[in-house]
Design an enzyme around this catalytic site. Structure first.
Site, PDB file in Angstrom:
ATOM      1  CD  GLU A  22      -5.711   7.596  -3.517  1.00 19.54           C
ATOM      2  OE1 GLU A  22      -6.181   6.782  -2.694  1.00 19.54           O
ATOM      3  OE2 GLU A  22      -5.948   7.565  -4.734  1.00 19.54           O
TER       4      GLU A  22
HETATM    5  C1  BG6 Z   1      -7.469   4.104  -3.089  1.00 12.89           C
HETATM    6  C2  BG6 Z   1      -8.185   4.647  -4.285  1.00 12.89           C
HETATM    7  O1  BG6 Z   1      -7.462   2.746  -3.250  1.00 12.89           O
HETATM    8  O2  BG6 Z   1      -8.044   4.207  -1.842  1.00 12.89           O
HETATM    9  C3  BG6 Z   1      -9.273   5.651  -3.972  1.00 12.89           C
HETATM   10  O3  BG6 Z   1      -7.286   5.187  -5.222  1.00 12.89           O
HETATM   11  C4  BG6 Z   1     -10.013   5.202  -2.714  1.00 12.89           C
HETATM   12  O4  BG6 Z   1     -10.109   5.765  -5.097  1.00 12.89           O
HETATM   13  C5  BG6 Z   1      -9.048   5.175  -1.566  1.00 12.89           C
HETATM   14  O5  BG6 Z   1     -11.123   5.980  -2.407  1.00 12.89           O
HETATM   15  C6  BG6 Z   1      -9.670   4.830  -0.213  1.00 12.89           C
HETATM   16  O6  BG6 Z   1     -10.414   3.656  -0.320  1.00 12.89           O
HETATM   17  P1  BG6 Z   1     -11.931   3.598   0.148  1.00 12.89           P
HETATM   18  O7  BG6 Z   1     -12.381   2.277  -0.273  1.00 12.89           O
HETATM   19  O8  BG6 Z   1     -11.904   3.774   1.619  1.00 12.89           O
HETATM   20  O9  BG6 Z   1     -12.610   4.712  -0.550  1.00 12.89           O
END
Ligand code: BG6
Length: 490
Positions: free
Chosen positions: A387
């Protein structure tokens, strides 16, 4: 042509999503209720909350970014309120758009797609003996669709969620019964999909147990949460061992939230505080990546107000023999810390050297290179960035098109930093799945306007819109980066 920003042959390029933020179809195909289903939308100023009814009929709305707050009694009944919007119910409806979305992802050149399987779609209460066939069929269709485009699945078995029944009946991961329920669920996935899926993640951001985590434990006190984390470690290790048996060529990781953390000053007390606070994250990676509790575990527990957790005699061997094959992590930002800031002080004091996103997240591409090095130096197992991305406010024109140069700039800088870690520092990195290829609902705020995608989805914060998908300017840009294997980053 090989350039300074080239990526290894077979590098995995793709995007990542989570079921309750993306999939929808919450009451279709025999899916059971999920912990996330009772969470409303929100914003930074007005956080998300759960809607619950007390035995005396009174409705309460405790704040929680995951599940029940401290002061919530055990015998609550989760309820849906007519005047509230629950984003997981529709999300952006991948459930009915998966063919279109996978085609769009393939159009960018992705050769991997990370998605999470919704536990309650497979075992609606978590306790059935037999899986829900309609749930398995949905993911079977998704995987087969991906295979048409030569795309590998990267499956998150559990992304910050639990079947609601397991939360209410067992207080989530506080109970070892949930270990058995999880292993049964994972075994089912390996048996059904193991012939087509090599890459697996046992948990998403398992280290988020500290403040807002995926444990489903009602009491937020330290000991309960760290005990729950132990149960998750055991479940993960058992699952890795099982996966090695059932999935030929399978590779098993877990995902850790690894914002970078810097000491705010070079004052020795701040430096030492930084060491201790960084261990709040290392604790999880060390246990799961090295297979044993680190030397500093007791000191860490004590600072959370307790002396020890219960570890069954057999658990040590399970942890040792069920170590992760690779370390996956999310990277969005860096933070700074100094003595007196408290533990897991996300955000901490502002870093004067960095710009921030509209949601106040510091933008730090070099922090990604730093983080990749730090993890590999310590664990010496391949890493996988699963991510990374920027939540931004996009202005779509009348055709749904967005000129998102700020997003292009963000990825240009982060992908360049990743290339440097691979090419200059020689960090073995399996791949990169950005968050999130197609706009979806924000985890922390439940908003839609915090958009991450290379593809715009016509939907607002209350779920109104046509759900039409439109590639943004960044869609063509990332396509070019992937087809030139990084040369376009020069
Ligand atoms: C990570 C998670 O913490 O960050 C995701 O695994 C999440 O599920 C992503 O969407 C981004 O965070 P947010 O709160 O901006 O959606």
């Amino acid at each position: 042509m090989k350039t300074a920003k080239s990526f290894p042959t077979n590098f995995l390029w793709g995007g990542a999503t989570a079921d309750f933020q993306y999939e929808g179809g919450f009451n279709e195909g025999g899916r059971g209720l999920l912990s996330r289903d009772f969470e409303t939308n929100g914003s930074q100023a007005n956080p998300r909350h759960h809607t619950l009814k007390l035995p005396n009929g009174k409705v309460i709305t405790p704040r929680s970014s995951f599940i029940l707050a401290d002061d919530v009694p055990a015998d609550v009944e989760p309820v849906f309120l007519a005047d509230q919007y629950y984003p997981s119910h529709q999300a952006v409806d991948f459930y009915h758009h998966y063919k279109e979305d996978i085609k769009l992802m393939a159009g960018m050149g992705f050769n991997i797609f990370r998605f999470s399987i919704c536990w309650s779609r497979i075992f609606p209460t978590g306790e059935e003996n037999e899986p829900n066939q309609a749930g398995l069929k949905f993911y079977d269709d998704v995987i087969n669709e991906m295979k048409k485009y030569g795309m590998e699945p990267l499956i998150t078995i559990c992304h910050d969620e639990l079947p609601m029944n397991l939360v209410l009946k067992y207080n989530g991961w506080a109970s070892r019964k949930v270990i058995d329920a999880y292993v049964k669920y994972a075994k089912t996935l390996f048996e059904y999909f193991g012939d087509r899926c090599r890459y697996w993640l046992t948990f998403n951001e398992i280290n988020a147990v500290r403040g807002f985590g995926p444990t489903g434990v009602r009491k937020a006190d330290g000991q309960a949460r760290y005990q729950a984390a132990h149960n998750m470690f055991v479940a993960s290790a058992k699952t890795v061992k099982l996966g090695h048996k059932l999935v030929p060529g399978g590779s098993f990781g877990a995902m850790f939230a690894m914002s970078e953390l810097y000491p705010a000053t070079c004052k020795p007390e701040d430096m030492f505080h930084h060491l201790q606070e960084r261990r709040e994250n290392w604790y999880f990676i060390d246990v799961m990546g090295r297979g044993y509790y680190p030397n500093y575990a007791e000191e860490l527990w004590q600072r959370h107000g307790f002396e020890k957790i219960t570890i069954d005699p057999a658990d040590k061997e399970i942890l040792k023999t069920g170590q992760l094959d690779y370390i996956a992590f999310s990277y969005y930002r860096s933070n700074i810390t100094k003595k007196g800031d408290g533990w897991f002080n996300v955000g901490g004091s502002a870093n004067p050297y960095l710009d921030k996103t509209p949601w106040g997240w510091p933008v730090d591409p070099l922090g990604l290179r730093y983080c990749m090095n730090e993890i590999y130096d310590r664990i010496q197992k391949p890493i996988f960035i699963v991510e990374n991305g920027i939540g931004a406010i996009d202005q779509a024109d009348e055709n749904g098109y967005v000129e998102d140069d700020y997003r292009i700039e963000y990825f240009q800088q982060h992908l360049s930093a990743m290339a440097d870690a691979i090419n200059i520092d020689h960090v073995p990195c399996l791949g990169y799945t950005m968050w999130a290829p197609i706009d979806l609902v924000s985890l922390s705020t439940g908003e839609m306007k915090k958009r991450y995608g290379f593809v715009y989805v016509d939907m607002d914060d209350e779920g109104h819109g046509s759900l039409t998908r439109t590639p943004k300017k960044s869609y063509q840009w990332i396509k070019h980066v992937i087809e030139t294997n990084g040369a376009a980053l020069e």
